[in-house]
Design a protein around this motif. Sequence first.
Motif, PDB file in Angstrom:
ATOM      1  N   GLU A  32      -5.654  28.252 -52.040  1.00 28.81           N
ATOM      2  CA  GLU A  32      -5.519  27.019 -51.259  1.00 28.81           C
ATOM      3  C   GLU A  32      -4.124  26.873 -50.651  1.00 28.81           C
ATOM      4  N   TYR A  33      -3.138  27.163 -51.470  1.00 31.41           N
ATOM      5  CA  TYR A  33      -1.747  27.022 -51.011  1.00 31.41           C
ATOM      6  C   TYR A  33      -1.414  28.052 -49.931  1.00 31.41           C
ATOM      7  N   LEU A  34      -1.889  29.294 -50.100  1.00 30.44           N
ATOM      8  CA  LEU A  34      -1.584  30.330 -49.099  1.00 30.44           C
ATOM      9  C   LEU A  34      -2.313  30.079 -47.784  1.00 30.44           C
ATOM     10  N   GLY A  96       6.750  39.879 -42.405  1.00 33.84           N
ATOM     11  CA  GLY A  96       5.806  38.923 -42.980  1.00 33.84           C
ATOM     12  C   GLY A  96       5.988  38.918 -44.488  1.00 33.84           C
ATOM     13  N   TYR A  97       5.725  37.758 -45.113  1.00 37.34           N
ATOM     14  CA  TYR A  97       5.960  37.664 -46.564  1.00 37.34           C
ATOM     15  C   TYR A  97       5.195  36.503 -47.169  1.00 37.34           C
ATOM     16  N   TRP A  98       4.916  36.623 -48.448  1.00 35.23           N
ATOM     17  CA  TRP A  98       4.403  35.475 -49.209  1.00 35.23           C
ATOM     18  C   TRP A  98       4.666  35.669 -50.696  1.00 35.23           C
ATOM     19  N   LEU A  99       4.710  34.547 -51.401  1.00 41.31           N
ATOM     20  CA  LEU A  99       4.904  34.539 -52.854  1.00 41.31           C
ATOM     21  C   LEU A  99       3.814  33.697 -53.504  1.00 41.31           C
ATOM     22  N   GLY A 100       3.418  34.040 -54.711  1.00 37.95           N
ATOM     23  CA  GLY A 100       2.596  33.133 -55.514  1.00 37.95           C
ATOM     24  C   GLY A 100       3.384  31.845 -55.726  1.00 37.95           C
ATOM     25  N   TYR A 103       6.229  31.401 -58.181  1.00 36.58           N
ATOM     26  CA  TYR A 103       7.449  32.199 -58.002  1.00 36.58           C
ATOM     27  C   TYR A 103       8.396  31.590 -56.964  1.00 36.58           C
ATOM     28  N   GLN A 104       7.984  30.471 -56.373  1.00 41.37           N
ATOM     29  CA  GLN A 104       8.841  29.836 -55.364  1.00 41.37           C
ATOM     30  C   GLN A 104      10.058  29.195 -56.039  1.00 41.37           C
ATOM     31  N   GLY A 105      11.056  28.946 -55.212  1.00 47.73           N
ATOM     32  CA  GLY A 105      12.192  28.125 -55.660  1.00 47.73           C
ATOM     33  C   GLY A 105      13.257  28.858 -56.438  1.00 47.73           C
ATOM     34  N   ARG A 106      13.202  30.199 -56.437  1.00 47.52           N
ATOM     35  CA  ARG A 106      14.196  30.960 -57.207  1.00 47.52           C
ATOM     36  C   ARG A 106      15.020  31.895 -56.317  1.00 47.52           C
ATOM     37  N   GLY A 107      14.816  31.814 -55.023  1.00 47.39           N
ATOM     38  CA  GLY A 107      15.574  32.688 -54.118  1.00 47.39           C
ATOM     39  C   GLY A 107      15.039  34.105 -54.042  1.00 47.39           C
ATOM     40  N   ILE A 108      13.847  34.343 -54.584  1.00 48.27           N
ATOM     41  CA  ILE A 108      13.290  35.707 -54.619  1.00 48.27           C
ATOM     42  C   ILE A 108      13.078  36.234 -53.193  1.00 48.27           C
ATOM     43  N   MET A 109      12.448  35.423 -52.335  1.00 43.57           N
ATOM     44  CA  MET A 109      12.115  35.927 -50.998  1.00 43.57           C
ATOM     45  C   MET A 109      13.353  36.064 -50.117  1.00 43.57           C
ATOM     46  N   THR A 110      14.290  35.149 -50.259  1.00 42.68           N
ATOM     47  CA  THR A 110      15.520  35.250 -49.458  1.00 42.68           C
ATOM     48  C   THR A 110      16.207  36.574 -49.778  1.00 42.68           C
ATOM     49  N   LYS A 111      16.284  36.919 -51.047  1.00 43.48           N
ATOM     50  CA  LYS A 111      16.943  38.170 -51.452  1.00 43.48           C
ATOM     51  C   LYS A 111      16.157  39.386 -50.934  1.00 43.48           C
ATOM     52  N   ASP A 136       5.787  23.752 -38.841  1.00 42.46           N
ATOM     53  CA  ASP A 136       5.901  22.853 -39.998  1.00 42.46           C
ATOM     54  C   ASP A 136       5.964  23.611 -41.329  1.00 42.46           C
ATOM     55  N   ASN A 137       6.174  24.933 -41.271  1.00 40.05           N
ATOM     56  CA  ASN A 137       6.302  25.701 -42.521  1.00 40.05           C
ATOM     57  C   ASN A 137       7.778  25.712 -42.934  1.00 40.05           C
ATOM     58  N   LYS A 138       8.179  24.591 -43.543  1.00 38.59           N
ATOM     59  CA  LYS A 138       9.610  24.390 -43.834  1.00 38.59           C
ATOM     60  C   LYS A 138      10.161  25.450 -44.762  1.00 38.59           C
ATOM     61  N   LYS A 139       9.370  25.828 -45.764  1.00 37.42           N
ATOM     62  CA  LYS A 139       9.892  26.799 -46.741  1.00 37.42           C
ATOM     63  C   LYS A 139      10.088  28.172 -46.110  1.00 37.42           C
ATOM     64  N   SER A 140       9.166  28.544 -45.238  1.00 35.53           N
ATOM     65  CA  SER A 140       9.321  29.838 -44.574  1.00 35.53           C
ATOM     66  C   SER A 140      10.486  29.788 -43.590  1.00 35.53           C
TER      67      SER A 140
HETATM   68  C1  LIG Z   1       7.543  31.153 -47.561  1.00 40.75           C
HETATM   69  C2  LIG Z   1       7.801  31.350 -49.054  1.00 40.75           C
HETATM   70  C3  LIG Z   1       7.867  32.838 -49.382  1.00 40.75           C
HETATM   71  C4  LIG Z   1       9.126  30.678 -49.413  1.00 40.75           C
HETATM   72  O1  LIG Z   1       9.299  30.710 -50.801  1.00 40.75           O
HETATM   73  P1  LIG Z   1      10.640  30.114 -51.441  1.00 40.75           P
HETATM   74  O2  LIG Z   1      10.544  30.234 -52.887  1.00 40.75           O
HETATM   75  O3  LIG Z   1      10.916  28.768 -50.841  1.00 40.75           O
HETATM   76  O4  LIG Z   1      11.775  31.111 -50.911  1.00 40.75           O
HETATM   77  P2  LIG Z   1      12.865  31.849 -51.802  1.00 40.75           P
HETATM   78  O5  LIG Z   1      12.189  32.734 -52.788  1.00 40.75           O
HETATM   79  O6  LIG Z   1      13.815  32.469 -50.877  1.00 40.75           O
HETATM   80  O7  LIG Z   1      13.534  30.666 -52.606  1.00 40.75           O
HETATM   81  C5  LIG Z   1      14.253  29.636 -51.940  1.00 40.75           C
HETATM   82  C6  LIG Z   1      14.271  28.446 -52.865  1.00 40.75           C
HETATM   83  O8  LIG Z   1      14.913  28.832 -54.082  1.00 40.75           O
HETATM   84  C7  LIG Z   1      16.142  28.127 -54.232  1.00 40.75           C
HETATM   85  N1  LIG Z   1      17.097  29.116 -54.730  1.00 40.75           N
HETATM   86  C8  LIG Z   1      17.432  29.245 -56.036  1.00 40.75           C
HETATM   87  N2  LIG Z   1      18.284  30.281 -56.180  1.00 40.75           N
HETATM   88  C9  LIG Z   1      18.489  30.795 -54.936  1.00 40.75           C
HETATM   89  C10 LIG Z   1      19.266  31.866 -54.446  1.00 40.75           C
HETATM   90  N3  LIG Z   1      20.013  32.612 -55.260  1.00 40.75           N
HETATM   91  N4  LIG Z   1      19.226  32.161 -53.141  1.00 40.75           N
HETATM   92  C11 LIG Z   1      18.466  31.412 -52.292  1.00 40.75           C
HETATM   93  N5  LIG Z   1      17.717  30.366 -52.710  1.00 40.75           N
HETATM   94  C12 LIG Z   1      17.723  30.062 -54.023  1.00 40.75           C
HETATM   95  C13 LIG Z   1      16.442  27.564 -52.854  1.00 40.75           C
HETATM   96  O9  LIG Z   1      17.214  26.389 -52.927  1.00 40.75           O
HETATM   97  C14 LIG Z   1      15.056  27.275 -52.340  1.00 40.75           C
HETATM   98  O10 LIG Z   1      14.520  26.155 -52.983  1.00 40.75           O
HETATM   99  P3  LIG Z   1      14.160  24.804 -52.152  1.00 40.75           P
HETATM  100  O11 LIG Z   1      13.046  25.146 -51.209  1.00 40.75           O
HETATM  101  O12 LIG Z   1      13.746  23.861 -53.213  1.00 40.75           O
HETATM  102  O13 LIG Z   1      15.427  24.453 -51.440  1.00 40.75           O
HETATM  103  C15 LIG Z   1       6.668  30.696 -49.896  1.00 40.75           C
HETATM  104  O14 LIG Z   1       6.730  29.309 -49.732  1.00 40.75           O
HETATM  105  C16 LIG Z   1       5.281  31.178 -49.507  1.00 40.75           C
HETATM  106  O15 LIG Z   1       4.882  32.264 -49.889  1.00 40.75           O
HETATM  107  N6  LIG Z   1       4.527  30.342 -48.754  1.00 40.75           N
HETATM  108  C17 LIG Z   1       3.164  30.666 -48.377  1.00 40.75           C
HETATM  109  C18 LIG Z   1       3.065  31.858 -47.435  1.00 40.75           C
HETATM  110  C19 LIG Z   1       3.943  31.724 -46.225  1.00 40.75           C
HETATM  111  O16 LIG Z   1       4.178  30.636 -45.706  1.00 40.75           O
HETATM  112  N7  LIG Z   1       4.447  32.879 -45.746  1.00 40.75           N
HETATM  113  C20 LIG Z   1       5.295  32.924 -44.569  1.00 40.75           C
HETATM  114  C21 LIG Z   1       4.479  32.911 -43.341  1.00 40.75           C
HETATM  115  S1  LIG Z   1       5.561  32.870 -41.900  1.00 40.75           S
END
Ligand SMILES: CC(C)(COP(=O)(O)OP(=O)(O)OC[C@H]1O[C@@H](n2cnc3c(N)ncnc32)[C@H](O)[C@@H]1OP(=O)(O)O)[C@@H](O)C(=O)NCCC(=O)NCCS
Length: 182
Positions: A32-34, A96-100, A103-111, A136-140
Amino acid sequence: MFDWQITDHKRLEQLEVRHAQELFQLTDQNREYLAQWLPWVDSVQQPDDTVDFIKQTQKQWVENQSFQAAILVDNNIAGTIGHHKIDWQNQKTSLGYWLGKSYQGRGIMTKCCSEVVRHAFNKLDLNRVEIYCAIDNKKSRAIPERLGFTQEGSQKETIQLKDKFKDRIIYRTLKSEWNSSA
Ligand SMILES: CC(C)(COP(=O)(O)OP(=O)(O)OC[C@H]1O[C@@H](n2cnc3c(N)ncnc32)[C@H](O)[C@@H]1OP(=O)(O)O)[C@@H](O)C(=O)NCCC(=O)NCCS
């Protein structure tokens, strides 16, 4: 095939059929979330659909068109990252990328993104990397913004998600712009 250590706890493994069951489960559990953001989710209904996807990514790898990797966190698949397709003529690609969800909120995807961009410039000798996000995909969107990409423009009603057309934002970084410490 590659196996790429990113940090002590994270690594990228090129997708292989042996990943299919676990990757399908992660997709299914996060359906649902993806599906809010990824148009292909509804087409993945059984493990064989994930097997087919992985085989397609392996073909693209053999043809030198792209790679797709599983992101492993403490040996568990957390998501995927990869190129959509490498345009060798113009030395560019998009990611392109996605996380379960858990696993969000730990900086995994940014790294992971930072490492894949670094690899694109330093190892593949590409000149341009793009990331496209629904408006509107703020996290991405936060990922390219955190990594210093430039917002280049938007395309009107380019992605259809859940029967709604959405605008798409284009982010880019160039080899000459990339800050390797990002
Ligand atoms: C897009 C997606 C990968 C982002 O995931 P995410 O966890 O927000 O991204 P990161 O792994 O980089 O983590 C960043 C978060 O970790 C926090 N964080 C903790 N340690 C961190 C570090 N060392 N470095 C960066 N961020 C860190 C950040 O503050 C941020 O949290 P916030 O959103 O509460 O501010 C995820 O939401 C997802 O898979 N969504 C569904 C699929 C999707 O949209 N894919 C992209 C299509 S374009």
